[in-house]
Design a protein around this motif. Structure first.
Motif, mmCIF file in Angstrom:
data_model
loop_
_atom_site.group_PDB
_atom_site.id
_atom_site.type_symbol
_atom_site.label_atom_id
_atom_site.label_comp_id
_atom_site.label_asym_id
_atom_site.label_seq_id
_atom_site.Cartn_x
_atom_site.Cartn_y
_atom_site.Cartn_z
ATOM 1 N N LYS A 102 42.474 48.382 42.722
ATOM 2 C CA LYS A 102 43.769 47.723 42.876
ATOM 3 C C LYS A 102 44.389 48.058 44.237
ATOM 4 O O LYS A 102 43.986 48.994 44.915
ATOM 5 C CB LYS A 102 44.700 48.141 41.737
ATOM 6 C CG LYS A 102 44.332 47.468 40.410
ATOM 7 C CD LYS A 102 44.608 45.960 40.479
ATOM 8 C CE LYS A 102 44.240 45.218 39.223
ATOM 9 N NZ LYS A 102 44.424 43.770 39.308
ATOM 10 N N ASP B 213 47.894 41.771 34.639
ATOM 11 C CA ASP B 213 47.527 40.382 34.952
ATOM 12 C C ASP B 213 47.803 39.544 33.719
ATOM 13 O O ASP B 213 47.537 39.995 32.597
ATOM 14 C CB ASP B 213 46.014 40.268 35.247
ATOM 15 C CG ASP B 213 45.666 40.800 36.629
ATOM 16 O OD1 ASP B 213 46.577 41.228 37.366
ATOM 17 O OD2 ASP B 213 44.460 40.776 36.953
ATOM 18 N N GLU C 89 42.969 34.681 34.985
ATOM 19 C CA GLU C 89 44.161 35.178 35.694
ATOM 20 C C GLU C 89 45.014 34.083 36.341
ATOM 21 O O GLU C 89 44.540 33.321 37.171
ATOM 22 C CB GLU C 89 43.728 36.175 36.776
ATOM 23 C CG GLU C 89 44.932 36.763 37.515
ATOM 24 C CD GLU C 89 44.547 37.660 38.694
ATOM 25 O OE1 GLU C 89 43.370 38.059 38.806
ATOM 26 O OE2 GLU C 89 45.445 37.955 39.502
HETATM 27 MG MG MG Z 1 44.938 39.673 40.949
#
Ligand code: MG
Ligand code: 4AD
Length: 451
Positions: free
Chosen positions: A347, A365, A374
């Motif tokens: 991330k 998400d 997503e």
């Molecule tokens: Mg993303």
């Protein structure tokens, strides 16, 4: 000059060089003109010729069937109706009738004139390959399907703005040319910026929303963002639109609450205003109605990995989801689902870590059902200056490019959080399209820089 009540400005004389006496109306308003004689202008979608001639006219506001009978129209108009070609532009005058079976308005034509001819329009009613359609995107936009998609996109954009404007968020436009990266350095578009060196096309407006938090409390931006995505998938564009809210005194749970409220606001608006377009797309609206009615599902990343394994994925804990993983996971779900607390390792640098497990990021998400995956990514932002400095270094970024960003932590630091929703991903799901390329008027992907 008539302008309201379903009429458009201008007379036929000044707009088309032809003279028609009846009041000019837009197709979308025909229902309120039943029994009247009106004038229309637009483009011929389709013309069928037998003894009676049928012209399907579109004017951008809608579609209507026009019937040209030998006894109703004058001779020249009847002749012309037999020669109309696909996408020529015309003006006509006739009586608005309700179709005997459907009750939909149709036009009994009295007079018809040609404005602009159209010879061999390339996109015919037969099937064309996607490459051909993309090359002819400007003409493809005239199709009924593209009309429906772009109009739904417009409604979604308006709903998003109305949602945030009505919720006390201030619009804080983010720049497109930026000196630093937000979402990693691997997919940046780079350009020369005078003697300052390189500028990058923005991947996300987030870093510019965070300084807006102490200034305005709740802010959002909504604009184009760019990623040099080298893969060709049905979910990736190199230029896409993102809406990004950011709020003070908020954490991960607040992100999930806000995102769910926004998505439901959008669904409600589209279902209320875009039934005709959804019908054209043959979109079964039951899943959208369910998403609007029910609470969104929630699952931690760790739980999602376990679930994926039972569904046949070979994912291991610590790995990011592939497109296939999201598809597998969301084929099994009947409503949108938040996946939260991902491993920090894949991330972005700005994510807050989980106090209960420092290997996890406080991100979430939102994955759309029906296999879409997503549509939203967001979470809580790191508040510790020291932690951020360490992350900037760990991610190979240059601290001097982020000093202004770090100031948010230096002066009146508070917990804050936000998210980004990709507009095209949302349009693809709501319209149930197989690919994002049809969700934006002029898509940009690897290998597609035309028109
Ligand atoms: Mg993303
Ligand atoms: O998950 P992403 O990368 O998150 C961010 O950029 C955050 N800075 C947003 C924030 O918290 N303010 O991207 C957010 C969303 C994704 O969920 C997806 O919908 C969309 O942007 N997106 C794309 N859409 C189309 N093509 C691409 N290449 C996309 N990359 C991301």
């Amino acid at each position: 000059m008539y302008w309201s009540q379903g009429q458009v400005p201008g007379t036929m004389e000044d707009s088309a060089g032809v003279s028609v006496g009846a009041p000019l109306v837009e197709i979308r308003h025909l229902k309120s003109h039943l029994g009247e004689t009106v004038a229309l202008r637009g483009w011929v979608r389709n013309a069928r010729t037998s003894k009676t001639r049928f012209v399907e006219l579109r004017d951008g506001s809608g579609f209507v069937q026009c019937v040209v009978g030998a006894n109703d129209a004058d001779e020249a108009s009847y002749e012309l109706a037999g020669k109309l070609t696909q996408e020529c532009s015309i003006t006509l005058e006739g009586e608005v009738k309700a179709h005997p079976k459907t009750g939909e308005p149709e036009i009994l034509v009295k007079k018809l004139e040609l404005i602009g001819g159209s010879v061999d329009f390339p996109i015919t009613p037969k099937d064309h390959g996607i490459e051909f359609l993309m090359e002819n995107r400007t003409l493809w936009l005239r199709s009924k399907r593209q009309w429906a998609i772009i109009r739904i996109r417009h409604t979604i954009v308006k709903a998003i703005r109305d949602f945030f404007d009505g919720d006390g968020f201030t619009l804080l436009d983010a720049p497109i040319l930026t000196p630093s990266s937000c979402e990693g350095t691997s997919n940046l578009f780079e350009t020369d910026y005078f003697h300052e060196g390189s500028a990058f096309l923005s991947q996300s407006g987030q870093l510019y929303q965070e300084p807006g938090v102490p200034a305005f409390g709740k802010v959002y931006c909504f604009g184009p963002t760019f990623r040099a995505e080298k893969s060709k998938t049905r979910r990736h564009l190199t230029e896409f639109w993102m809406v990004e809210p950011e709020m003070a005194f908020a954490g991960l749970d607040d992100v999930m609450v806000l995102g769910e409220r926004m998505v439901k606001f959008i669904l409600e608006r589209v279902l209320a205003e875009k039934q005709e377009e959804l019908k054209i797309l043959e979109r079964d609206t039951a899943p959208l109605e369910l998403a609007l009615r029910e609470g969104f599902a929630k699952m931690s990343y760790t739980e999602a990995v376990e679930k994926l394994k039972t569904l046949g994925s070979d994912i291991n804990w610590g790995e990011d989801f592939g497109n296939d993983d999201e598809t597998i996971l969301m084929n099994a779900m009947d409503r949108p689902m938040w996946v939260h607390r991902f491993p920090k390792s894949f991330k972005a640098f700005y994510m807050e870590y989980d106090r209960e497990n420092p290997d996890l990021a406080m991100g979430a998400d939102l994955l759309a059902p029906e296999g879409y995956g997503e549509v939203i990514g967001g979470g809580e932002r790191a508040t510790s200056l020291d932690y951020l400095l360490e992350q900037i270094q760990h991610h190979g970024l240059d601290q001097k490019d982020y000093e202004w960003y770090l100031d948010v932590r230096r002066y009146g630091n508070v917990r804050h959080a936000g998210f980004g929703m990709g507009l095209e991903r949302a349009v693809a799901w709501i319209c149930k399209l197989p690919h994002v390329r049809e969700t934006i008027p002029y898509p940009r992907m690897m290998g597609t820089l035309r028109p």
